[in-house]
Design a protein around this motif. Structure first.
Motif, PDB file in Angstrom:
ATOM      1  N   PHE A  91       0.839  -1.193   0.000  1.00 13.22           N
ATOM      2  CA  PHE A  91       0.000   0.000   0.000  1.00 13.22           C
ATOM      3  C   PHE A  91       0.877   1.248   0.000  1.00 13.22           C
ATOM      4  CE2 PHE A  91      -2.892   3.219   1.542  1.00 13.22           C
ATOM      5  CZ  PHE A  91      -4.097   2.854   0.988  1.00 13.22           C
ATOM      6  N   ILE A  92       1.904   1.241   0.845  1.00 15.69           N
ATOM      7  CA  ILE A  92       2.799   2.401   0.925  1.00 15.69           C
ATOM      8  C   ILE A  92       3.548   2.583  -0.397  1.00 15.69           C
ATOM      9  CG2 ILE A  92       4.840   3.355   2.079  1.00 15.69           C
ATOM     10  CD1 ILE A  92       3.891   1.884   4.623  1.00 15.69           C
ATOM     11  N   LEU A  93       4.039   1.479  -0.964  1.00 12.60           N
ATOM     12  CA  LEU A  93       4.753   1.570  -2.237  1.00 12.60           C
ATOM     13  C   LEU A  93       3.842   2.146  -3.318  1.00 12.60           C
ATOM     14  CD1 LEU A  93       6.638  -1.843  -2.211  1.00 12.60           C
ATOM     15  CD2 LEU A  93       7.698   0.420  -2.234  1.00 12.60           C
ATOM     16  N   SER A  94       2.627   1.620  -3.356  1.00 10.67           N
ATOM     17  CA  SER A  94       1.672   2.084  -4.354  1.00 10.67           C
ATOM     18  C   SER A  94       1.357   3.567  -4.163  1.00 10.67           C
ATOM     19  CB  SER A  94       0.393   1.234  -4.262  1.00 10.67           C
ATOM     20  OG  SER A  94      -0.593   1.758  -5.096  1.00 10.67           O
ATOM     21  N   ALA A  95       1.158   3.960  -2.911  1.00  8.61           N
ATOM     22  CA  ALA A  95       0.891   5.371  -2.610  1.00  8.61           C
ATOM     23  C   ALA A  95       2.075   6.222  -3.047  1.00  8.61           C
ATOM     24  CB  ALA A  95       0.621   5.547  -1.118  1.00  8.61           C
ATOM     25  N   GLY A  96       3.283   5.728  -2.810  1.00  8.33           N
ATOM     26  CA  GLY A  96       4.483   6.464  -3.185  1.00  8.33           C
ATOM     27  C   GLY A  96       4.560   6.714  -4.682  1.00  8.33           C
ATOM     28  N   PHE A  97       4.299   5.667  -5.479  1.00  7.34           N
ATOM     29  CA  PHE A  97       4.364   5.841  -6.932  1.00  7.34           C
ATOM     30  C   PHE A  97       3.220   6.732  -7.432  1.00  7.34           C
ATOM     31  CE2 PHE A  97       7.054   2.043  -6.617  1.00  7.34           C
ATOM     32  CZ  PHE A  97       8.151   2.523  -7.308  1.00  7.34           C
ATOM     33  N   ALA A  98       2.049   6.599  -6.796  1.00  8.03           N
ATOM     34  CA  ALA A  98       0.946   7.496  -7.147  1.00  8.03           C
ATOM     35  C   ALA A  98       1.358   8.935  -6.837  1.00  8.03           C
ATOM     36  CB  ALA A  98      -0.315   7.117  -6.369  1.00  8.03           C
TER      37      ALA A  98
END
Lengths: 250, 327
Positions: B226-233
């Motif tokens: 979730f954090i990785l995805s949020a970061g790329f978003a």
């Protein structure tokens, strides 16, 4: 031989007024194949879920290897070496058979949070994964995705995956459910073989399998322990006969 | 080395390799790179940069949805808040664009940690609703907070000089910076999917109870993805703010969250290249059909219905099925 590996004391689970498991005391001795049987709705699967903490007990304590695990999480219990299987075959359908087993072997690395590394490093588990697949007769399916395997082979794959953790104790939830006779014989032999230096607790409906495999049988009915003993003792017990055939349940 | 598998009626192409990128995928990446290098000389660079930002955004969501099996309906929160932070950093603090983008991305990572920590406690539709609720809170904060400029947003964000030296005022020079960011992001996401971590992630997506029973603490993995995805978003949103010199309420609005889900589904959830195609199709439509005004939404809706009814695997998913290779 009287060394108790898994013990439940006064294990109780209530679902909104319905008592699914009611004060069950269970002692599984090390190195045995212990079967949990009983008519439908007796609370066998609930009991299993409680022992592996997929459900939290309302009351009671669970000890594993002398350690109180009542408050532990499912994943942590698995890490202690108490690993369960599921009634419906639990494989990872879109992964290949090899990858399925490798997921379990990968646990040896501890946690796999290394998202920056290539999964190529996992290939060091391939050889061992292949030998586990060979052990359950799935060598030729290593590169087949799990969803393409027949039901019996999925169960075999599941066992190979479980064995990959080299667990001290296995909890098998109806390993023969829905299986063709030929598969039943194969898996029975497999369970026998893997039980060599392990403890197994299993829920099973197929009484001939239970008779063949188990040292001790606990009969559950309506959430309570009805009888316990070896197959000869239990099958002669009039209360057991009544619970299975007689009136009063259903 | 591939096969089709069927679960619950939906088909998916399964990968069978040792983890190195298959040759045809390398070829696709190189072709995409070549196309992207040539494109700004034929097409309007700002349009292309918009496509790239949204492609990265869609890939970020796909990492969570397609590989983590978690449907977030609040990803605009990360895209938008990163846009605000990066715009504010560039405009008010006068920081160089790369620092502004990094700060925006970090803001999304922090927000991802907080929202993720609470959202992963729920599953399925409840997870989606929790993320939506948090995203709406972020929207409300953006509407009310003093530094976001309310309805106006943050306008006229200076593009600044990259590393304080290279002027980004020309669209073309900015284009190549965005290209590097986008491709860097895509390759990073590719690596995450094909890492030991990604392997566990797929297992959790496929059968969570089983992953638990093998001793995986699944919530930690879910939070991490979730954090990785949020970061790329966030990276996508922060870059977008510099490109358009604007951070506005549109970036944090729930329709933005919906749009990116649409891009992923249309292109092909759980595929590597699907989100790129989905983003390109949707952004192109919005651009070239802009003269239809409100009708764009209706056309988009129709396309969505058609794609769900006829090709649930998405454009790239269907192609992958036809050529029997994972894309």
């Amino acid at each position: 031989m009287n060394d108790v590996i898994l013990a439940a004391e006064n294990l109780t689970k209530e679902f909104k007024g319905f008592v699914a498991v009611d004060g069950v005391n269970l002692r599984v001795r090390r190195g045995q194949i212990h079967a949990l049987i009983g008519p439908n709705g007796a609370g066998k699967t609930t009991c299993f879920n409680l022992l592996t903490k997929f459900l939290s007990p309302t009351r009671g304590t669970i000890t594993y290897g002398g350690k109180d695990i009542t408050a532990m999480s499912s994943a942590d219990i698995a890490r202690l070496g108490l690993v369960r299987s599921f009634q419906i075959s639990a494989v990872f359908p879109h992964l290949t058979a090899l990858e399925n087993v490798r997921i379990a072997l990968q646990r040896r690395r501890g946690d796999s949070f290394d998202f920056w590394r290539s999964q190529k490093i996992l290939s060091r588990f391939d050889e061992e994964a292949l030998s586990l697949l060979a052990e359950v007769g799935l060598s030729e399916f290593a590169n087949t995705s799990a969803s393409e395997l027949s039901y019996g082979r999925k169960r075999a794959l599941e066992i190979a995956t479980t064995l990959a953790l080299n667990p001290e104790m296995l909890l098998l939830d109806e390993p023969m459910a829905g299986m063709a006779q030929a598969d039943v014989e194969r898996i029975t032999a497999l369970i026998q073989r893997i039980s060599a230096n392990r403890t197994i607790l299993m829920v099973e409906h197929n009484l001939s399998v239970v008779a063949t495999l188990s040292n001790t049988i606990t009969v559950l009915a309506r959430g309570k322990v009805l009888a316990e003993g070896d197959y000869a003792t239990v099958s002669q017990d009039p209360r057991v006969v009544e619970a299975y055939i007689g009136a009063g349940h259903g | 080395m591939t096969a089709l598998t069927e679960t619950n009626g939906a088909t998916m192409v399964v990968e069978r390799g040792n983890g190195s990128m298959p040759r045809y995928q390398i070829a696709i990446f190189l072709a995409l790179l070549a196309l992207s290098l040539a494109a700004p000389f034929f097409l309007y660079p700002v349009f292309l940069m918009k496509v790239m930002c949204f492609a990265l955004f869609a890939c970020a969501l796909n990492l969570l949805l397609g590989f983590g099996g978690l449907l977030s309906f609040g990803h605009a929160a990360f895209f938008g808040s990163a846009a605000y932070v990066s715009a504010h950093a560039a405009k008010v603090w006068g920081l160089t664009p790369e620092v502004a983008i990094i700060l925006g991305t970090l803001a999304a990572v922090v927000l991802g940690f907080v929202i993720g920590l609470l959202a992963i406690r729920r599953q399925g539709i409840y997870f989606a609703m929790v993320t939506l609720a948090f995203a709406q809170m972020v929207y409300f904060a953006a509407l009310q907070a003093p530094f976001t400029g309310g309805e106006d947003g943050i306008q006229n964000v200076p593009r600044g000089d990259l590393f304080g030296a290279i002027s980004m005022s020309s669209d073309l020079s900015l284009y190549f910076v965005v290209l590097v960011i986008t491709f860097g992001g895509l390759l990073a996401i590719y690596r995450i999917i094909h890492s030991p971590f990604g392997q566990v992630l797929k297992a959790i997506r496929e059968n969570e109870p089983r992953a638990i029973s093998l001793g995986y603490r699944v919530n930690s993995y879910k939070l991490a993805v979730f954090i990785l995805s949020a970061g790329f978003a966030g990276l996508a949103g922060a870059t977008k703010a510099i490109v358009f010199q604007l951070a506005s309420l549109t970036d944090v609005y729930w329709s933005m969250s919906g749009e990116v889900v649409l891009m992923v589904l249309l292109g092909g959830m759980g595929t590597v290249f699907g989100p790129l195609v989905g983003a390109a199709v949707i952004v192109t439509m919005q651009n070239y059909l802009a003269s239809f005004g409100a009708w764009v939404t209706i056309i988009q809706g129709c396309i969505f219905v058609v794609s769900v009814m006829l090709f649930r695997e998405g454009i790239v998913g269907v192609i992958a099925k036809l050529i029997r290779r994972p894309l």
